[in-house]
Motif scaffolding. Structure first.
Motif, PDB file in Angstrom:
ATOM      1  N   GLU A 387      54.825  28.842 -40.312  1.00  0.00           N
ATOM      2  CA  GLU A 387      53.827  28.337 -39.367  1.00  0.00           C
ATOM      3  C   GLU A 387      53.996  28.964 -37.987  1.00  0.00           C
ATOM      4  O   GLU A 387      53.016  29.314 -37.327  1.00  0.00           O
ATOM      5  N   LEU A 388      55.243  29.148 -37.568  1.00  0.00           N
ATOM      6  CA  LEU A 388      55.491  29.783 -36.277  1.00  0.00           C
ATOM      7  C   LEU A 388      55.065  31.245 -36.289  1.00  0.00           C
ATOM      8  O   LEU A 388      54.503  31.751 -35.298  1.00  0.00           O
ATOM      9  N   ALA A 389      55.299  31.935 -37.387  1.00  0.00           N
ATOM     10  CA  ALA A 389      54.888  33.339 -37.480  1.00  0.00           C
ATOM     11  C   ALA A 389      53.372  33.475 -37.419  1.00  0.00           C
ATOM     12  O   ALA A 389      52.846  34.370 -36.732  1.00  0.00           O
ATOM     13  N   ILE A 390      52.645  32.614 -38.111  1.00  0.00           N
ATOM     14  CA  ILE A 390      51.182  32.670 -38.077  1.00  0.00           C
ATOM     15  C   ILE A 390      50.668  32.322 -36.679  1.00  0.00           C
ATOM     16  O   ILE A 390      49.714  32.932 -36.174  1.00  0.00           O
ATOM     17  N   LEU A 391      51.288  31.336 -36.018  1.00  0.00           N
ATOM     18  CA  LEU A 391      50.868  30.955 -34.671  1.00  0.00           C
ATOM     19  C   LEU A 391      51.069  32.103 -33.684  1.00  0.00           C
ATOM     20  O   LEU A 391      50.182  32.394 -32.864  1.00  0.00           O
ATOM     21  N   ILE A 392      52.214  32.774 -33.751  1.00  0.00           N
ATOM     22  CA  ILE A 392      52.453  33.899 -32.843  1.00  0.00           C
ATOM     23  C   ILE A 392      51.502  35.052 -33.154  1.00  0.00           C
ATOM     24  O   ILE A 392      50.997  35.718 -32.227  1.00  0.00           O
ATOM     25  N   SER A 393      51.227  35.295 -34.423  1.00  0.00           N
ATOM     26  CA  SER A 393      50.293  36.367 -34.786  1.00  0.00           C
ATOM     27  C   SER A 393      48.901  36.079 -34.237  1.00  0.00           C
ATOM     28  O   SER A 393      48.226  36.986 -33.704  1.00  0.00           O
ATOM     29  N   ALA A 394      48.456  34.831 -34.327  1.00  0.00           N
ATOM     30  CA  ALA A 394      47.146  34.476 -33.778  1.00  0.00           C
ATOM     31  C   ALA A 394      47.132  34.630 -32.256  1.00  0.00           C
ATOM     32  O   ALA A 394      46.131  35.071 -31.671  1.00  0.00           O
ATOM     33  N   ALA A 395      48.239  34.260 -31.600  1.00  0.00           N
ATOM     34  CA  ALA A 395      48.303  34.406 -30.145  1.00  0.00           C
ATOM     35  C   ALA A 395      48.275  35.870 -29.732  1.00  0.00           C
ATOM     36  O   ALA A 395      47.685  36.223 -28.689  1.00  0.00           O
ATOM     37  N   ARG A 396      48.875  36.756 -30.507  1.00  0.00           N
ATOM     38  CA  ARG A 396      48.835  38.192 -30.207  1.00  0.00           C
ATOM     39  C   ARG A 396      47.415  38.741 -30.323  1.00  0.00           C
ATOM     40  O   ARG A 396      46.962  39.524 -29.483  1.00  0.00           O
TER      41      ARG A 396
END
Length: 529
Positions: A387-396
């Motif tokens: 979930e953290l990886a997907i959240l950071i990817s969306a923020a990028r």
């Protein structure tokens, strides 16, 4: 066939259940009764403090008598304007239409209820109030709500003479909206005439017509692109009805007039009251003083309590003053202060403990700390690695976009690229064969698993539910009524746009993620482009 005793399972020893006897049950009930009596004795040990505590809780919850309602100083101008319009409608029998604009919990409905309750004490049988809510009623259910509330209000005024059965109620609410409003007007007109004839027979004086006051919460939900028939008929009643009609609409949309159709806007009086907000710290301190100051006749402890509050509020270095200043610089909302002051007062055992709790404000600090644990930063700590990886990817992706929007496909493509980049830097060891033993040794795979897109969809829905993502149409003001309709009708929009192409916006940006994620996390390097 013989069976070996050794092969049999060991016997199970059943433990008998001891059921309580009647004597034991009576002992338990007596103990509970004794505890409740002790609590009542402890509660009633100081009736002066109990009356003070009860009064403070009533003032915080707004359940004091209507003549003693607290109106904050910054709301008095709006209150006078609302009071003038209501009195013109009820006493002078004029028709008006007004829209109150302000954010949530800005006391729009509170002021209306206070003024109507005050006016009802002197002019109880001269007006009826019909309340509707856009979150509850559609156009059809609003018509049924109007007919039902009319029946109840007219029965209170005229008794059984204007009683409406279910069959007649269905006749009123059947047909088009225009026909329904014609029936409602005829009903009001006939009820008023019957009341005036009764007044002539009773004391020889003629009574005036009954004023109908409509209070619309979330009136913008009825101002969609589909024919605004309900608002059109209501505003048309204000212009042409023989019965005095006053309409108050409450909304949070600053551009509410842009939602209205031309035919609706032409019948609206263009009168909009913007609810004022707290502008200075002195206004907020004055409001807290009004909430926590008690009249002297309430309790003998009221004088000491008022002196304590005056001392704490006037001292800029006190803990209470510091919390009020913190609220002013962040929320600027009295409901937040009320929510933390209510349990502080309710859990106090005596007057000394209440005064010490107000002076220390330890409970307020605990309450604020508990509330911060439900913030985005607190929820961020509960996310899994995926979930953290997907959240950071969306923020990028959102940081690269011009308008800050992204969708599921773009976020997954960024996640896939970042995972492959990390795995490419991890050295892989080829299988080796031991010359002595001839055994093949394989190295353990240290790469990060790349999850499939169908597996990540559940993670995406979780992040949406946790309010990390918000659909683009649900953020900010609408440019027109069509955009407002699409934003308020998720099913309609969802059927038109596929799941993986819906546009979202971030509620926490990449720089904030870099500050919240610890450096020891494996995805910390992703928080920088």
């Amino acid at each position: 066939m013989t069976t070996n005793k050794a092969s049999l399972p060991p016997p199970v020893n059943l433990i008998p259940i001891k059921r309580p006897s009647n004597e034991e049950v009576q002992d338990t009930t007596s103990i509970l009764k004794k505890r409740s009596k002790d609590q009542e004795k402890q509660k009633n040990a100081d009736p002066d403090f109990t009356s003070l505590q009860k009064r403070l809780l009533q003032q915080l919850n707004g359940t004091i008598p209507i003549s003693e309602k607290i109106i904050f100083r910054y709301l008095q101008d709006s209150q006078q304007e609302i009071d003038r319009i209501i009195k013109q409608s009820v006493i002078q029998k004029e028709s008006h239409s007004v829209i109150l604009v302000g954010p949530r919990q800005s006391y729009k409905t509170y002021l209306l209820d206070c003024e109507l309750a005050l006016l009802q004490q002197s002019y109880n049988e001269q007006f009826i109030t019909i309340k509707l809510n856009g979150f509850i009623h559609s156009e059809q259910t609003a018509i049924n709500g109007i007919a039902t509330q009319l029946e109840q209000q007219l029965q209170k005024i005229h008794g059984n003479e204007t009683k409406i059965d279910d069959a007649s109620l269905e006749k009123i609410s059947s047909g088009s909206l225009t026909e329904v409003f014609e029936k409602i007007l005829l009903l009001l007109d006939s009820a008023t005439k019957a009341g005036s004839e009764d007044g002539d027979n009773a004391d020889g004086s003629s009574t005036t017509k009954i004023t109908v006051v409509f209070v619309f919460d979330e009136i913008d939900t009825f101002a969609g692109p589909v024919r605004q028939t309900l608002l059109y008929n209501l505003f048309d009643m204000v212009e042409h009805a023989r019965v005095p009609v006053c309409i108050f609409g409450c909304t949070t949309k600053l551009n509410i007039l842009e939602y209205l159709e031309k035919r609706v806007k032409s019948r609206f009086s263009q009168r909009v009251i913007h609810m004022p907000q707290i502008q200075t710290l002195d206004d907020m301190i004055e409001g807290v003083k009004d909430l926590l100051t008690v009249r002297l006749e309430v309790s003998p402890l009221a004088s000491n309590w008022n002196d304590t509050m005056e001392k704490e509020l006037s001292n800029p270095r006190s803990n209470l003053n510091r919390h009020i200043r913190m609220n002013f610089e962040t929320f600027r909302a009295f409901p937040v202060l009320k929510n933390c002051l209510t349990p502080l007062i309710a859990t106090s055992q005596n007057f000394d403990s209440l005064c010490s709790a107000i002076k220390s404000c330890a409970f307020l600090e605990l309450y604020n700390t508990n509330q911060l644990s439900n913030s985005l930063t607190g929820r961020l700590k509960s996310l899994s690695d995926l979930e953290l990886a997907i959240l950071i990817s969306a923020a990028r992706v959102a940081l690269r976009a011009k308008d800050g929007s992204f969708n599921f496909n773009l976020a997954y493509a960024e996640y896939e690229k970042m995972v492959k980049a990390i795995n490419s830097r991890i050295p892989t060891v080829a299988p080796t064969i031991n010359s002595g033993t001839g055994q093949t040794t394989f190295s353990i795979d240290n790469t990060i698993k790349l999850w499939l897109k169908k597996d990540v969809k559940n993670v995406w829905e979780t992040l949406v539910q946790l309010d990390f993502f918000t659909e683009k149409s649900a953020v900010g003001l609408r440019d027109n009524a069509t955009a407002a309709f699409y934003a308020s009708n998720y099913q309609f929009q969802g059927t038109m746009i596929p799941f993986d192409l819906r546009s979202y916006q971030m509620q926490i940006i990449l720089q904030e993620l870099r500050r919240a994620i610890p450096r020891s996390n494996m995805y910390y390097s992703w928080t920088q482009l």
